[in-house]
Design a protein around this motif. Structure first.
Motif, PDB file in Angstrom:
ATOM      1  N   TYR A 249     -28.312 -28.447 -12.273  1.00  0.00           N
ATOM      2  CA  TYR A 249     -28.285 -26.696 -11.830  1.00  0.00           C
ATOM      3  C   TYR A 249     -26.823 -26.280 -11.580  1.00  0.00           C
ATOM      4  O   TYR A 249     -26.058 -27.322 -10.882  1.00  0.00           O
ATOM      5  N   ASP A 250     -26.491 -25.305 -11.683  1.00  0.00           N
ATOM      6  CA  ASP A 250     -25.433 -24.581 -11.627  1.00  0.00           C
ATOM      7  C   ASP A 250     -25.732 -23.036 -11.264  1.00  0.00           C
ATOM      8  O   ASP A 250     -26.092 -22.257 -12.177  1.00  0.00           O
ATOM      9  N   ASP A 251     -25.327 -22.653  -9.976  1.00  0.00           N
ATOM     10  CA  ASP A 251     -25.767 -21.108  -9.868  1.00  0.00           C
ATOM     11  C   ASP A 251     -24.981 -20.208 -10.704  1.00  0.00           C
ATOM     12  O   ASP A 251     -25.365 -19.085 -10.767  1.00  0.00           O
ATOM     13  N   SER A 252     -23.933 -20.613 -11.399  1.00  0.00           N
ATOM     14  CA  SER A 252     -23.030 -19.721 -12.113  1.00  0.00           C
ATOM     15  C   SER A 252     -23.530 -19.646 -13.603  1.00  0.00           C
ATOM     16  O   SER A 252     -23.054 -18.732 -14.395  1.00  0.00           O
ATOM     17  N   LEU A 253     -24.514 -20.538 -13.939  1.00  0.00           N
ATOM     18  CA  LEU A 253     -24.903 -20.584 -15.320  1.00  0.00           C
ATOM     19  C   LEU A 253     -26.291 -20.316 -15.606  1.00  0.00           C
ATOM     20  O   LEU A 253     -27.104 -20.667 -16.614  1.00  0.00           O
ATOM     21  N   VAL A 254     -26.959 -19.758 -14.440  1.00  0.00           N
ATOM     22  CA  VAL A 254     -28.376 -19.220 -14.263  1.00  0.00           C
ATOM     23  C   VAL A 254     -28.758 -17.911 -14.948  1.00  0.00           C
ATOM     24  O   VAL A 254     -27.914 -16.991 -14.796  1.00  0.00           O
TER      25      VAL A 254
END
Length: 384
Positions: free
Chosen positions: A286-291
């Motif tokens: 998970y990466d919040d910049s890639l959602v």
């Protein structure tokens, strides 16, 4: 990114239910994306201020500074990392106290119906005990989140806690035991922290062994190796600066192992990392910049745990006080949200042995103070 599928791990027996069980079918292929949750939308807040899907209920187990109901034990301030241990037909929930000085950890014992039987202290006189991890031999590793901090091995079933300096002195956060490779993984809460593993000289005895750091490139995926930390004591050179080529992680937090995979969170960049320890590869779960689509549901990543089904439950330190769920097919959604506690953080998620109760705390509760912590239990039709 190529999806890797793993066979379900063998159940490790009642003694290892502290790390939530364990039959995992698939490792998460990274990174997770927004999708409806498996339990449906969150309903209006209940009487405890918690928004849950239909079929789930919450109750308060303990409050900081107050007697645990039905016992003579006063619940500690700033409840943090936790785990469950099978205890006959019942179970034990342990929880750290993230205060400095004073720290420590406590345990609450439950009967087979989830009623409180007793509670007591299992560690005291330490500093800022944040997260930790359970071992297959039924001990709880309580980690000090301070410079040159220690790991303490505590005994929920009785016995004095023991300091374990062989696991290194640094700003410890979480730990996760790997019974296949017979090692303990460790996170470090520094902006340039490392990801470690401890290889005991004898599995089940943490008095001696070798501390190692993960060595890899600067990319968010690739292969890795392990290298020995020359001086685990961390003085005069801190452990994170001792291994050439060791990979830097921005604020290591929670850590969870199952089925040849270890997951850990880094709060500085809102990521969940996924390490395939059998294949020697790592990537982002998970990466919040890639959602996409929409905004990232999970910010302030912190403690995490896993269910027997294979779902990850990741607690927020900040954000909007949610525990978010990442499924084995890489979907992320809010599982619960606590209203009216924006100055707190969610800590210590852990499932009971049957997997139908999830324990966790709001570290500072409605007051925003470490003396206002609240520990909860959510019961419902968790998929197993």
């Amino acid at each position: 990114m190529e999806r890797r599928t793993f066979l379900r791990a063998s159940a490790l027996g009642a003694s290892t239910l502290a790390f939530t069980g364990s039959l995992w079918q698939d490792a998460l292929a990274a990174p997770a994306q927004n999708a409806p949750g498996p339990y449906g939308a969150l309903l209006a807040a209940d009487g405890n201020g918690i928004r849950l899907p239909a079929g789930f209920t919450s109750r308060v187990i303990a409050r900081s500074g107050q007697l645990v109901p039905g016992t003579s034990h006063t619940w500690h301030s700033a409840p943090d990392g936790g785990a469950c241990f099978a205890d006959g037909g019942g179970w034990i929930y342990v929880s750290n106290s993230e205060v400095n000085p004073g720290g420590g950890a406590s345990a609450i014992r439950f009967d087979s119906s989830g009623g409180v039987v007793s509670a007591d202290s299992i560690l005291s006189g330490t500093r800022q005990n944040c997260a930790g991890g359970a071992t297959p031999w039924n001990t709880w590793l309580s980690c000090e989140e301070v410079s040159l901090g220690y790991v303490y091995e505590t005994y929920p079933f009785g016995g004095p806690a023991v300091r374990r300096p062989a696991l290194g002195r640094f700003k410890h956060e979480a730990a996760a035991a790997d019974p296949v490779r017979k090692v303990i993984y460790l996170t470090e809460d520094e902006t340039d922290g490392r990801f470690y593993r401890f290889v005991p000289a004898t599995w089940g005895d943490l008095s001696s062994g070798t501390l190692q750091a993960l060595v890899a490139g600067s990319a968010t995926s690739g292969t890795f190796t392990w290298a020995d930390v020359p001086d685990p004591d961390g003085s005069p050179t801190v452990t994170r600066s001792q291994v050439s080529g060791s990979k830097s992680f921005n604020g290591g937090e929670g850590c969870h192992y199952a089925g040849d995979t270890v997951w850990f969170t880094t709060k500085g960049d809102n990521r969940v990392w996924q390490v395939d320890v059998a294949a020697g590869t790592y990537e982002l779960a998970y990466d919040d910049s890639l959602v996409s689509p929409g905004t990232a549901p999970l910010t302030g990543v912190d403690n995490l745990t896993g269910s027997a089904f294979g779902d990850l439950y990741v607690a927020e330190d900040g954000g909007n006080m949610e525990i978010c769920l990442i499924t084995p097919d890489d979907r992320i959604s809010p599982f619960l949200r606590i209203n009216g506690q924006g100055s707190s953080e969610i800590t210590g998620p852990a499932f009971n042995p049957a997997g139908d109760r999830l324990y966790f705390s709001s570290q500072r509760g409605t007051s925003g103070s470490s003396s206002g912590g609240i520990t909860y239990c959510v019961t419902g039709p968790f998929r197993t």
